[in-house]
Design a protein around this motif. Structure first.
Motif, short mmCIF file in Angstrom:
data_model
loop_
_atom_site.label_atom_id
_atom_site.label_comp_id
_atom_site.label_asym_id
_atom_site.label_seq_id
_atom_site.Cartn_x
_atom_site.Cartn_y
_atom_site.Cartn_z
N ARG A 110 62.52 18.42 90.00
CA ARG A 110 63.35 17.87 90.06
C ARG A 110 64.96 16.76 89.23
NH1 ARG A 110 61.91 14.83 94.46
NH2 ARG A 110 60.00 15.59 93.63
N GLY A 111 64.10 17.12 88.51
CA GLY A 111 64.95 16.29 87.24
C GLY A 111 64.72 14.66 86.96
N GLU A 112 63.41 14.43 88.04
CA GLU A 112 63.10 13.27 88.07
C GLU A 112 61.98 12.37 86.94
OE1 GLU A 112 61.58 15.49 89.24
OE2 GLU A 112 59.57 15.08 89.07
N GLN A 153 58.36 8.97 77.93
CA GLN A 153 58.78 9.64 79.40
C GLN A 153 59.80 11.21 79.98
OE1 GLN A 153 62.31 6.64 81.08
NE2 GLN A 153 63.42 7.76 79.99
N ILE A 154 59.23 12.15 80.57
CA ILE A 154 60.01 12.86 80.58
C ILE A 154 61.02 13.96 81.42
CG2 ILE A 154 57.82 14.01 78.89
CD1 ILE A 154 56.71 15.47 81.44
N PHE A 155 61.21 14.80 82.19
CA PHE A 155 61.70 14.98 82.59
C PHE A 155 61.06 16.51 84.42
CE2 PHE A 155 65.65 13.85 80.24
CZ PHE A 155 66.18 13.06 80.53
N SER A 164 69.25 14.83 81.09
CA SER A 164 69.28 14.61 82.04
C SER A 164 69.74 15.61 82.55
CB SER A 164 68.78 13.47 83.13
OG SER A 164 68.68 13.94 84.37
N PRO A 165 67.96 16.66 83.35
CA PRO A 165 68.56 17.94 83.49
C PRO A 165 69.84 17.94 84.77
CG PRO A 165 66.46 17.16 84.13
CD PRO A 165 66.62 16.80 82.86
N GLN A 166 69.85 16.88 85.68
CA GLN A 166 70.34 16.50 86.74
C GLN A 166 72.25 16.95 86.16
OE1 GLN A 166 69.72 13.23 88.77
NE2 GLN A 166 67.52 14.80 89.95
N GLN A 182 62.21 18.91 75.30
CA GLN A 182 63.30 18.81 76.80
C GLN A 182 64.65 18.19 76.26
OE1 GLN A 182 61.79 15.87 79.80
NE2 GLN A 182 60.52 17.74 80.38
N LEU A 242 65.33 11.09 73.39
CA LEU A 242 65.18 11.04 74.84
C LEU A 242 65.62 9.84 76.51
CD1 LEU A 242 64.32 13.78 76.39
CD2 LEU A 242 61.75 12.75 76.94
#
Lengths: 300, 117
Positions: free
Chosen positions: A19-21, A14-16, B80-82, B14, B57
């Motif tokens: 929008r961070g989803e 999985q990757i982001f 998470s980038p959030q 990432q 990840l």
């Protein structure tokens, strides 16, 4: 431009997203493929390109395929034996001729004998060399480019534009991020599977005194009329190991350096399995339709 | 070649190197990026890490806090980038990996001792 490319499934992760989803993706090693044959309308009745993908060992590749890929083949033991016999015969004949000539020329001077023998030998050698060259030329097909050998050879259609030539390599540059693609693979084999797994039946009751009916199919049809089981009735049987097409998968990311495509969602088959990555059929159809509407306009 | 390194390489891109090593029982402050309409602001969620799972990840953790007398748990992906920032306020003494027992405890009983090391 080609309609597709060969690749293999690497695995899922999985990757982001932007929008961070979280986006579930399948990593696919797409290409590079080599064009091994070009099929044209006059010679083959249709237009296509044969692609080779993946490395194979020379010893595991059959001679017909090596010949097709333009390799000059080593002799088989049989061929070598036959050639040795031929050569031995030629030598014997030469020797016989030489000795006969020598006897004939016994009365004549020694100088004349030598030259005659030389002549006889030289003619023999040239004829055998010619025959050998002819045979090897026959074996070498195509432009004499030795391609591969490849693990798989598959045909893909050509979508107009530039027609590639034999020996050209194609890679994932033909795809762009955000594009929709179809992916064709072979699903994992499930062996002889029951009706619950194979067709999603619900099985029998778990309670109310049931035994042995947990995964049973239930009734497979009426009784005396029609007195047979209808064709196509869903029952247990071999499941999986089928050619499966997943349509309209979105390309999330592309890594041309490592030849990786990241596609949103899952893809048929086990990790390492062969995949055909094709331009999305629906999009192609749309493009064709818009092309068709364009054509009459140009004529008018 | 083995396939696993290729997947790992994809994930590597990432991974964030500004994330602290979290442990079960840590009191943490998670700074979240919250988008309200067009504006983005930072919201802090402070509590105890009661669960850690996954790796690379997919590494994720769950933070539990008592807000207005109600237990609230939120799970986050570590990379998470959030998440703007994660602060570890203190390490606590715990003897389990998953602190599900915290869910049954309130008030004084729900305290954890700070680790001295």
């Amino acid at each position: 431009m080609l309609s597709g490319l060969l690749g293999r499934k690497v695995g899922m992760t999985q990757i982001f997203g932007a929008r961070g989803e979280i986006i579930p993706v399948t990593v696919i090693e797409a290409g590079p493929c080599t064009v091994t044959q070009v099929k044209t309308l006059p010679t083959d009745g249709y237009e296509a390109v044969q692609l080779g993908f993946g490395e194979a060992k020379l010893k595991n590749t059959t001679r017909p395929i090596l010949g097709h890929l333009g390799h000059s083949l080593p002799q088989t033991p049989n061929q070598r034996r036959r050639q040795q016999i031929e050569q031995a015969k030629a030598r014997q004949a030469a020797r016989k001729k030489a000795s006969a000539a020598a006897e004939k020329a016994a009365d004549k001077s020694a100088k004349a004998t030598e030259t005659e023998a030389d002549e006889a030998e030289s003619t023999e050698t040239t004829t055998t060399a010619k025959a050998g060259a002819k045979a090897s030329a026959k074996r070498r097909r195509g432009a004499g480019q030795a391609l591969g050998p490849f693990r798989v050879l598959r045909e893909v259609k050509v979508l107009g534009g530039e027609f590639p030539g034999v020996g050209d390599t194609v890679d994932l540059a033909m795809f762009s991020v955000g594009e929709r693609i179809d992916i064709i693979g072979t699903s994992k084999g499930r062996g002889f599977a029951g009706v619950m797994k194979r067709h999603g039946f619900r099985g029998g009751q778990r309670t109310h005194g049931q035994s042995d009916r947990l995964r049973a199919p239930g009734s497979i049809g009426p009784g005396t009329t029609p007195g047979r089981v209808l064709k196509g009735t869903r029952m247990a049987g071999r499941m999986g190991n089928d050619r499966v097409t997943i349509k309209e998968l979105e390309i999330v990311q592309a890594d041309p350096e490592r030849n990786l495509l990241l596609v949103k969602g899952s893809v048929p088959g086990a990790n390492g399995g062969l995949l055909m990555i094709r331009k999305g059929a629906q999009q192609l159809a749309l493009a064709a339709r818009s092309g068709a509407t364009d054509a009459p306009k140009q004529r008018a | 070649m083995s396939l696993a390194p290729l997947v790992r390489a994809v994930e590597e891109a990432q991974l964030r190197d500004d994330r602290p090593e979290l442990e079960s029982g840590d009191t943490v402050r998670v700074h979240l990026k919250v988008v309200e309409g067009t504006r983005e602001r930072i919201q802090v969620f402070e509590g105890i890490v009661i669960r850690l799972r996954g790796d690379h990840l997919r590494r994720a953790f769950t933070v539990r806090r008592i807000a207005h007398n109600v237990g609230v748990e939120r799970s986050f992906l570590l990379h998470s980038p959030q998440i703007d920032k994660i602060e570890v306020v203190r390490h606590n003494v715990v003897r389990r990996k998953n602190l599900y027992y915290m869910r049954g405890l309130t008030g004084k009983a729900a305290r954890l001792k700070e680790r001295r090391d």
